[in-house]
Design a protein around this motif. Structure first.
Motif, short mmCIF file in Angstrom:
data_model
loop_
_atom_site.label_atom_id
_atom_site.label_comp_id
_atom_site.label_asym_id
_atom_site.label_seq_id
_atom_site.Cartn_x
_atom_site.Cartn_y
_atom_site.Cartn_z
N GLN A 42 26.51 -24.35 0.11
CA GLN A 42 25.17 -23.92 0.46
C GLN A 42 24.47 -23.37 -0.78
O GLN A 42 25.10 -23.00 -1.75
N THR A 43 23.15 -23.35 -0.70
CA THR A 43 22.33 -22.75 -1.74
C THR A 43 21.67 -21.52 -1.13
O THR A 43 20.78 -21.66 -0.29
N PRO A 44 22.15 -20.33 -1.48
CA PRO A 44 21.59 -19.12 -0.89
C PRO A 44 20.11 -18.95 -1.25
O PRO A 44 19.70 -19.20 -2.38
N HIS A 45 19.33 -18.54 -0.27
CA HIS A 45 17.92 -18.28 -0.47
C HIS A 45 17.68 -16.79 -0.29
O HIS A 45 18.37 -16.12 0.47
N GLY A 46 16.73 -16.26 -1.00
CA GLY A 46 16.41 -14.86 -0.89
C GLY A 46 17.20 -13.97 -1.84
O GLY A 46 17.07 -12.76 -1.81
N TRP A 47 18.07 -14.57 -2.63
CA TRP A 47 18.83 -13.80 -3.61
C TRP A 47 17.99 -13.69 -4.87
O TRP A 47 17.27 -14.60 -5.24
N SER A 48 18.09 -12.60 -5.56
CA SER A 48 17.35 -12.41 -6.82
C SER A 48 18.15 -13.01 -7.97
O SER A 48 18.88 -12.31 -8.67
N LEU A 49 18.02 -14.30 -8.13
CA LEU A 49 18.71 -15.00 -9.21
C LEU A 49 17.68 -15.67 -10.10
O LEU A 49 16.64 -16.12 -9.63
N PRO A 50 17.97 -15.78 -11.40
CA PRO A 50 17.01 -16.42 -12.31
C PRO A 50 16.80 -17.90 -12.01
O PRO A 50 15.76 -18.45 -12.32
N GLU A 51 17.80 -18.55 -11.41
CA GLU A 51 17.69 -19.96 -11.04
C GLU A 51 18.57 -20.21 -9.82
O GLU A 51 19.51 -19.47 -9.57
N PRO A 52 18.28 -21.24 -9.04
CA PRO A 52 19.09 -21.53 -7.84
C PRO A 52 20.54 -21.87 -8.20
O PRO A 52 20.80 -22.48 -9.24
N VAL A 53 21.44 -21.46 -7.33
CA VAL A 53 22.86 -21.72 -7.53
C VAL A 53 23.42 -22.31 -6.24
O VAL A 53 23.20 -21.77 -5.16
N GLN A 54 24.14 -23.40 -6.38
CA GLN A 54 24.82 -24.00 -5.24
C GLN A 54 26.23 -23.42 -5.19
O GLN A 54 26.97 -23.50 -6.18
N ILE A 55 26.61 -22.86 -4.05
CA ILE A 55 27.92 -22.24 -3.90
C ILE A 55 28.78 -23.10 -2.98
O ILE A 55 28.35 -23.45 -1.88
N THR A 56 29.98 -23.41 -3.44
CA THR A 56 30.96 -24.07 -2.60
C THR A 56 32.12 -23.11 -2.40
O THR A 56 32.69 -22.62 -3.37
N ILE A 57 32.42 -22.83 -1.14
CA ILE A 57 33.51 -21.91 -0.81
C ILE A 57 34.65 -22.73 -0.22
O ILE A 57 34.47 -23.48 0.73
#
Length: 95
Positions: A42-57
């Motif tokens: 998933q790609t978390p939304h609403g997080w304060s990150l400089p660029e989008p990050v796709q997370i695989t768990i």
């Protein structure tokens, strides 16, 4: 460019690995979860990150027959989360 992070969750049986992952993904705690979840991305939304990050768990099985699969996951992981039970010391000693 979308960056990706692969997280491997490991630990002894019945320590809550799958519950932690399930709660993170759904936003709510479920009493009953599968024994091992398939990898979830998933790609978390609403997080304060400089660029989008796709997370695989990636959930892992602690069953001895699944050890080769677990060992194959370590080199692919960017992060390894170790889960143990604070009320069952042996789960930390086996990590």
């Amino acid at each position: 460019m979308l960056r990706s992070v692969r997280i491997l969750v490991v630990g002894d049986e019945k320590t809550g690995k799958t519950s932690i992952i399930s709660t993170f993904l759904s936003g709510s705690f479920e009493e009953q979860v599968a024994s091992v979840l398939p990898p979830a991305t998933q790609t978390p939304h609403g997080w304060s990150l400089p660029e989008p990050v796709q997370i695989t768990i990636v959930d892992s099985s602690s069953h001895p027959d699944d050890r080769p699969q677990l060992l194959a996951e370590y080199p692919k992981a960017d992060v390894v989360i170790v889960v143990y039970s604070v009320d069952r010391r042996e789960t930390l000693q086996r990590v």
